[in-house]
Scaffold this motif. Structure first.
Motif, PDB file in Angstrom:
ATOM      1  N   LEU A  30      17.231 118.208  24.879  1.00 16.03           N
ATOM      2  CA  LEU A  30      16.515 117.599  26.006  1.00 16.03           C
ATOM      3  C   LEU A  30      16.065 118.643  27.028  1.00 16.03           C
ATOM      4  O   LEU A  30      14.884 118.684  27.382  1.00 16.03           O
ATOM      5  N   PRO A  31      16.954 119.517  27.516  1.00 16.57           N
ATOM      6  CA  PRO A  31      16.479 120.522  28.486  1.00 16.57           C
ATOM      7  C   PRO A  31      15.439 121.470  27.899  1.00 16.57           C
ATOM      8  O   PRO A  31      14.488 121.850  28.569  1.00 16.57           O
ATOM      9  N   THR A  32      15.646 121.841  26.627  1.00 12.55           N
ATOM     10  CA  THR A  32      14.746 122.793  25.991  1.00 12.55           C
ATOM     11  C   THR A  32      13.339 122.228  25.876  1.00 12.55           C
ATOM     12  O   THR A  32      12.352 122.890  26.224  1.00 12.55           O
ATOM     13  N   VAL A  33      13.233 120.998  25.375  1.00 10.50           N
ATOM     14  CA  VAL A  33      11.925 120.360  25.231  1.00 10.50           C
ATOM     15  C   VAL A  33      11.300 120.103  26.595  1.00 10.50           C
ATOM     16  O   VAL A  33      10.111 120.377  26.814  1.00 10.50           O
ATOM     17  N   ALA A  34      12.099 119.575  27.535  1.00 10.45           N
ATOM     18  CA  ALA A  34      11.558 119.263  28.855  1.00 10.45           C
ATOM     19  C   ALA A  34      11.043 120.518  29.560  1.00 10.45           C
ATOM     20  O   ALA A  34       9.942 120.515  30.123  1.00 10.45           O
ATOM     21  N   MET A  35      11.828 121.590  29.530  1.00  9.49           N
ATOM     22  CA  MET A  35      11.391 122.825  30.189  1.00  9.49           C
ATOM     23  C   MET A  35      10.143 123.378  29.509  1.00  9.49           C
ATOM     24  O   MET A  35       9.217 123.859  30.178  1.00  9.49           O
ATOM     25  N   GLY A  36      10.109 123.336  28.184  1.00 10.06           N
ATOM     26  CA  GLY A  36       8.956 123.872  27.464  1.00 10.06           C
ATOM     27  C   GLY A  36       7.675 123.128  27.774  1.00 10.06           C
ATOM     28  O   GLY A  36       6.641 123.737  28.065  1.00 10.06           O
ATOM     29  N   LEU A  37       7.723 121.792  27.731  1.00  5.55           N
ATOM     30  CA  LEU A  37       6.513 121.003  27.958  1.00  5.55           C
ATOM     31  C   LEU A  37       6.129 120.973  29.431  1.00  5.55           C
ATOM     32  O   LEU A  37       4.947 121.070  29.781  1.00  5.55           O
ATOM     33  N   LEU A  38       7.115 120.829  30.310  1.00  3.94           N
ATOM     34  CA  LEU A  38       6.788 120.823  31.739  1.00  3.94           C
ATOM     35  C   LEU A  38       6.275 122.180  32.194  1.00  3.94           C
ATOM     36  O   LEU A  38       5.484 122.274  33.144  1.00  3.94           O
ATOM     37  N   GLY A  39       6.720 123.250  31.502  1.00  8.40           N
ATOM     38  CA  GLY A  39       6.241 124.584  31.848  1.00  8.40           C
ATOM     39  C   GLY A  39       4.755 124.760  31.635  1.00  8.40           C
ATOM     40  O   GLY A  39       4.154 125.698  32.174  1.00  8.40           O
ATOM     41  N   VAL A  40       4.138 123.861  30.880  1.00  9.12           N
ATOM     42  CA  VAL A  40       2.695 123.924  30.654  1.00  9.12           C
ATOM     43  C   VAL A  40       1.933 123.386  31.868  1.00  9.12           C
ATOM     44  O   VAL A  40       0.807 123.804  32.145  1.00  9.12           O
ATOM     45  N   ILE A  41       2.549 122.464  32.627  1.00 11.37           N
ATOM     46  CA  ILE A  41       1.825 121.797  33.712  1.00 11.37           C
ATOM     47  C   ILE A  41       2.356 122.125  35.101  1.00 11.37           C
ATOM     48  O   ILE A  41       1.767 121.692  36.098  1.00 11.37           O
ATOM     49  N   MET A  42       3.462 122.870  35.192  1.00  9.02           N
ATOM     50  CA  MET A  42       4.018 123.217  36.503  1.00  9.02           C
ATOM     51  C   MET A  42       4.841 124.493  36.389  1.00  9.02           C
ATOM     52  O   MET A  42       5.223 124.883  35.284  1.00  9.02           O
ATOM     53  N   PRO A  43       5.139 125.150  37.507  1.00  5.90           N
ATOM     54  CA  PRO A  43       5.989 126.336  37.459  1.00  5.90           C
ATOM     55  C   PRO A  43       7.378 125.991  36.928  1.00  5.90           C
ATOM     56  O   PRO A  43       7.870 124.874  37.148  1.00  5.90           O
ATOM     57  N   PRO A  44       8.042 126.921  36.239  1.00  7.61           N
ATOM     58  CA  PRO A  44       9.381 126.646  35.694  1.00  7.61           C
ATOM     59  C   PRO A  44      10.377 126.174  36.732  1.00  7.61           C
ATOM     60  O   PRO A  44      11.246 125.351  36.429  1.00  7.61           O
ATOM     61  N   VAL A  45      10.300 126.669  37.975  1.00  6.10           N
ATOM     62  CA  VAL A  45      11.265 126.244  38.984  1.00  6.10           C
ATOM     63  C   VAL A  45      11.112 124.755  39.292  1.00  6.10           C
ATOM     64  O   VAL A  45      12.109 124.049  39.507  1.00  6.10           O
ATOM     65  N   GLY A  46       9.885 124.246  39.311  1.00  5.75           N
ATOM     66  CA  GLY A  46       9.672 122.817  39.513  1.00  5.75           C
ATOM     67  C   GLY A  46      10.202 122.005  38.347  1.00  5.75           C
ATOM     68  O   GLY A  46      10.815 120.947  38.535  1.00  5.75           O
ATOM     69  N   ALA A  47       9.982 122.501  37.123  1.00  2.67           N
ATOM     70  CA  ALA A  47      10.497 121.826  35.932  1.00  2.67           C
ATOM     71  C   ALA A  47      12.018 121.786  35.953  1.00  2.67           C
ATOM     72  O   ALA A  47      12.632 120.770  35.605  1.00  2.67           O
ATOM     73  N   ALA A  48      12.650 122.894  36.355  1.00  9.75           N
ATOM     74  CA  ALA A  48      14.110 122.957  36.400  1.00  9.75           C
ATOM     75  C   ALA A  48      14.675 121.961  37.409  1.00  9.75           C
ATOM     76  O   ALA A  48      15.704 121.324  37.169  1.00  9.75           O
ATOM     77  N   ALA A  49      14.009 121.813  38.559  1.00 12.67           N
ATOM     78  CA  ALA A  49      14.470 120.859  39.562  1.00 12.67           C
ATOM     79  C   ALA A  49      14.407 119.426  39.033  1.00 12.67           C
ATOM     80  O   ALA A  49      15.312 118.615  39.281  1.00 12.67           O
ATOM     81  N   LEU A  50      13.354 119.098  38.290  1.00 13.04           N
ATOM     82  CA  LEU A  50      13.240 117.756  37.705  1.00 13.04           C
ATOM     83  C   LEU A  50      14.277 117.515  36.618  1.00 13.04           C
ATOM     84  O   LEU A  50      14.678 116.385  36.363  1.00 13.04           O
ATOM     85  N   LEU A  51      14.717 118.583  35.991  1.00 18.24           N
ATOM     86  CA  LEU A  51      15.624 118.484  34.849  1.00 18.24           C
ATOM     87  C   LEU A  51      17.038 118.075  35.239  1.00 18.24           C
ATOM     88  O   LEU A  51      17.766 117.498  34.422  1.00 18.24           O
ATOM     89  N   ILE A  52      17.456 118.334  36.471  1.00 18.70           N
ATOM     90  CA  ILE A  52      18.867 118.240  36.845  1.00 18.70           C
ATOM     91  C   ILE A  52      19.468 116.870  36.553  1.00 18.70           C
ATOM     92  O   ILE A  52      20.489 116.756  35.857  1.00 18.70           O
ATOM     93  N   ALA A  53      18.901 115.795  37.093  1.00 13.76           N
ATOM     94  CA  ALA A  53      19.525 114.475  36.966  1.00 13.76           C
ATOM     95  C   ALA A  53      19.560 113.969  35.522  1.00 13.76           C
ATOM     96  O   ALA A  53      20.624 113.583  35.034  1.00 13.76           O
ATOM     97  N   PRO A  54      18.429 113.948  34.785  1.00 19.37           N
ATOM     98  CA  PRO A  54      18.510 113.446  33.404  1.00 19.37           C
ATOM     99  C   PRO A  54      19.390 114.313  32.506  1.00 19.37           C
ATOM    100  O   PRO A  54      20.095 113.799  31.637  1.00 19.37           O
ATOM    101  N   SER A  55      19.372 115.618  32.726  1.00 16.75           N
ATOM    102  CA  SER A  55      20.221 116.491  31.934  1.00 16.75           C
ATOM    103  C   SER A  55      21.691 116.211  32.222  1.00 16.75           C
ATOM    104  O   SER A  55      22.524 116.118  31.305  1.00 16.75           O
ATOM    105  N   PHE A  56      22.037 116.043  33.498  1.00 10.95           N
ATOM    106  CA  PHE A  56      23.433 115.789  33.861  1.00 10.95           C
ATOM    107  C   PHE A  56      23.924 114.483  33.246  1.00 10.95           C
ATOM    108  O   PHE A  56      25.006 114.431  32.642  1.00 10.95           O
ATOM    109  N   VAL A  57      23.141 113.422  33.371  1.00 11.39           N
ATOM    110  CA  VAL A  57      23.564 112.112  32.869  1.00 11.39           C
ATOM    111  C   VAL A  57      23.759 112.141  31.353  1.00 11.39           C
ATOM    112  O   VAL A  57      24.792 111.696  30.827  1.00 11.39           O
ATOM    113  N   THR A  58      22.781 112.674  30.627  1.00 13.16           N
ATOM    114  CA  THR A  58      22.878 112.673  29.166  1.00 13.16           C
ATOM    115  C   THR A  58      23.969 113.614  28.662  1.00 13.16           C
ATOM    116  O   THR A  58      24.640 113.319  27.670  1.00 13.16           O
TER     117      THR A  58
END
Length: 249
Positions: A30-58
């Motif tokens: 999940l983090p790998t795919v999310a960071m990879g795809l979100l990295g196409v449309i936003m800076p990695p730091v923004g993608a990482a911030a979005l990743l926190i909650a869904p990554s933690f829960v799963t």
């Protein structure tokens, strides 16, 4: 930092749905795919911030689904300590102004992980070496996590090399990913890129991620996980190469 136009919100939801589906089929990603795809449309730091909650829960769900939490925590605590220290320190890289280099770093991490996995490269760690290697593997994983938002290198190959049984391996991965997520959140917050009191945007990604996981678990019953994983890794390899080359073009 993040564009929340309707089109971007839809894109983010679709990314986390797809990332959750991959995790449902393969047990990780999940983090790998999310960071990879979100990295196409936003800076990695923004993608990482979005990743926190869904990554933690799963990942917490995965962590506590197995029978050996206490034993694994006792065995791997030096590795977890290294991950925490490395990720908190490494987040400075992700939150710096060097977006070009963090994007390339993200792409390199995805490419290396996909390449190693496609080659089925495996190694074994002798029992007497585990205690010596664990903190260094953890520190390296943490720095890469902090710098790219990707949790898998070198933690996943290392945990696979410990010859854990299937259930213990899944739970150990959940432990590693959970610690990585918490440490990344602390590192981002310490550098002003993530506010714990305002996680609405990240929380919105939980629902599509969980829906994707549910779909992925159904898909796993009907298709070959090995074939799915192979094509997933090929796609990840191409995505990683694109992220590496994009800043150079």
């Amino acid at each position: 930092m993040i564009d929340f136009s309707p089109l971007h919100i839809l894109a983010i939801a679709l990314v986390f749905f797809l990332a959750g589906a991959v995790k449902g089929v393969t047990g990780m990603g999940l983090p790998t795919v999310a960071m990879g795809l979100l990295g196409v449309i936003m800076p990695p730091v923004g993608a990482a911030a979005l990743l926190i909650a869904p990554s933690f829960v799963t990942n917490v769900w995965q962590l506590f689904s197995g029978p050996s939490f206490a034993a694994l925590a006792s065995r791997l605590w030096l590795m977890m300590l290294g991950i925490a220290a490395g990720a908190i320190a490494g987040a400075r890289l992700l939150t710096s102004d060097a977006a070009r280099w963090t994007t390339m770093g993200l792409g390199a991490a995805l490419t290396i992980y996909a390449g190693i996995s496609l080659l089925a490269w495996r190694w074994s760690v002798p029992a007497h070496m585990e205690r010596r290697l664990s903190p260094f593997i953890g520190l390296a994983t943490g720095v890469i996590t902090g710098g790219t938002g990707v949790f898998v290198i070198p933690a996943v190959p290392y945990l696979q090399a410990l010859d854990l049984d299937k259930e213990d391996l899944i739970q150990a991965l959940g432990l590693s990913f959970t610690v990585s997520t918490i440490a990344l959140a602390i590192g981002l917050a310490g550098n002003g890129a993530f506010q714990f009191g305002n996680i609405d945007a990240s929380a919105l990604a939980i629902a599509p991620a969980l829906l994707g996981m549910g779909l992925g678990q159904r898909i796993r019953q009907r298709v070959s996980p090995a074939a799915f994983r192979r094509w997933f890794l090929i796609g990840l390899l191409l995505l990683g190469l694109q992220l590496v080359l994009r800043p150079l073009l």
